[in-house]
Design a protein around this motif. Sequence first.
Motif, mmCIF file in Angstrom:
data_model
loop_
_atom_site.group_PDB
_atom_site.id
_atom_site.type_symbol
_atom_site.label_atom_id
_atom_site.label_comp_id
_atom_site.label_asym_id
_atom_site.label_seq_id
_atom_site.Cartn_x
_atom_site.Cartn_y
_atom_site.Cartn_z
ATOM 1 N N ASN A 62 0.824 -1.209 0.000
ATOM 2 C CA ASN A 62 0.000 0.000 0.000
ATOM 3 C C ASN A 62 0.860 1.262 0.000
ATOM 4 O OD1 ASN A 62 -2.410 -1.347 -0.115
ATOM 5 N ND2 ASN A 62 -2.735 -1.317 2.095
ATOM 6 N N LEU B 267 2.475 1.671 -3.491
ATOM 7 C CA LEU B 267 1.485 2.131 -4.461
ATOM 8 C C LEU B 267 1.074 3.582 -4.209
ATOM 9 C CD1 LEU B 267 -0.756 -1.041 -4.803
ATOM 10 C CD2 LEU B 267 0.811 -0.105 -6.508
ATOM 11 N N SER B 268 0.949 3.931 -2.939
ATOM 12 C CA SER B 268 0.597 5.297 -2.585
ATOM 13 C C SER B 268 1.676 6.271 -3.057
ATOM 14 C CB SER B 268 0.401 5.410 -1.074
ATOM 15 O OG SER B 268 0.128 6.728 -0.711
ATOM 16 N N GLU B 269 2.941 5.903 -2.827
ATOM 17 C CA GLU B 269 4.043 6.766 -3.260
ATOM 18 C C GLU B 269 4.053 6.911 -4.779
ATOM 19 O OE1 GLU B 269 7.497 4.968 -1.510
ATOM 20 O OE2 GLU B 269 7.026 5.752 0.479
ATOM 21 N N LEU B 270 3.846 5.810 -5.500
ATOM 22 C CA LEU B 270 3.799 5.864 -6.960
ATOM 23 C C LEU B 270 2.615 6.695 -7.441
ATOM 24 C CD1 LEU B 270 4.656 2.185 -7.917
ATOM 25 C CD2 LEU B 270 6.021 4.212 -8.441
ATOM 26 N N TRP B 271 1.460 6.469 -6.865
ATOM 27 C CA TRP B 271 0.244 7.163 -7.267
ATOM 28 C C TRP B 271 0.360 8.659 -7.009
ATOM 29 C CZ3 TRP B 271 -3.937 6.371 -10.106
ATOM 30 C CH2 TRP B 271 -5.013 7.216 -9.959
ATOM 31 N N LEU B 272 0.820 9.027 -5.823
ATOM 32 C CA LEU B 272 0.933 10.439 -5.495
ATOM 33 C C LEU B 272 2.012 11.119 -6.309
ATOM 34 C CD1 LEU B 272 0.471 10.243 -1.638
ATOM 35 C CD2 LEU B 272 -1.194 10.994 -3.336
ATOM 36 N N LYS B 273 3.077 10.413 -6.636
ATOM 37 C CA LYS B 273 4.150 10.956 -7.443
ATOM 38 C C LYS B 273 3.661 11.234 -8.854
ATOM 39 C CE LYS B 273 8.998 9.962 -8.342
ATOM 40 N NZ LYS B 273 10.050 8.965 -8.224
ATOM 41 N N GLU B 274 2.863 10.318 -9.418
ATOM 42 C CA GLU B 274 2.359 10.485 -10.778
ATOM 43 C C GLU B 274 1.306 11.581 -10.844
ATOM 44 O OE1 GLU B 274 0.964 6.724 -12.198
ATOM 45 O OE2 GLU B 274 2.947 5.815 -12.058
ATOM 46 N N LYS B 275 0.575 11.831 -9.758
ATOM 47 C CA LYS B 275 -0.491 12.842 -9.749
ATOM 48 C C LYS B 275 0.075 14.260 -9.719
ATOM 49 C CE LYS B 275 -4.628 11.356 -9.057
ATOM 50 N NZ LYS B 275 -5.680 11.518 -10.010
#
Length: 144
Positions: free
Chosen positions: A132, A135-143
């Motif tokens: 989690n 994924l959170s780090e990847l998701w927030l980085k891409e946003k």
Amino acid sequence: MASLRDLPLEAGRLGLLKWIDQAHPQGSVNNQVTIVFDGHPDYFGGSSQGSIRVIFSDGCSADDKIKQMVDDDQDRKNCIVVSNDKDVYLYARSLGARVMSVKAFTAKPRVVQSQQDWHGKQISLGRQEKINKELSELWLKEKE
């Protein structure tokens, strides 16, 4: 767990049952937990519930009752004795049961029975948290 020691005897026992019922330190709810208390059941307002079985030593010490239960168990390799008592720990281990301290039992990462990866395998709570976080780090980085 340390706060349970500060409670009156019956409240501490009930608190232990509630904690085990909620925290599932045994891993799966399918894993039976047997708690052995010193004394006689007439002096206890709680009872066995779900995967938790409560037994009272009733005439002997809880340590002696645990040793007797391990001795009587036909499937000791699947029995885990949780105790800080060195005599109980060594006795159970000498008979082939697995043993662990209370600290290890209460701190051990658990497998959550309802959480499975896409291949039908169970994954530990620690692994779930790591995934989690990644994924959170990847998701927030891409946003951003």
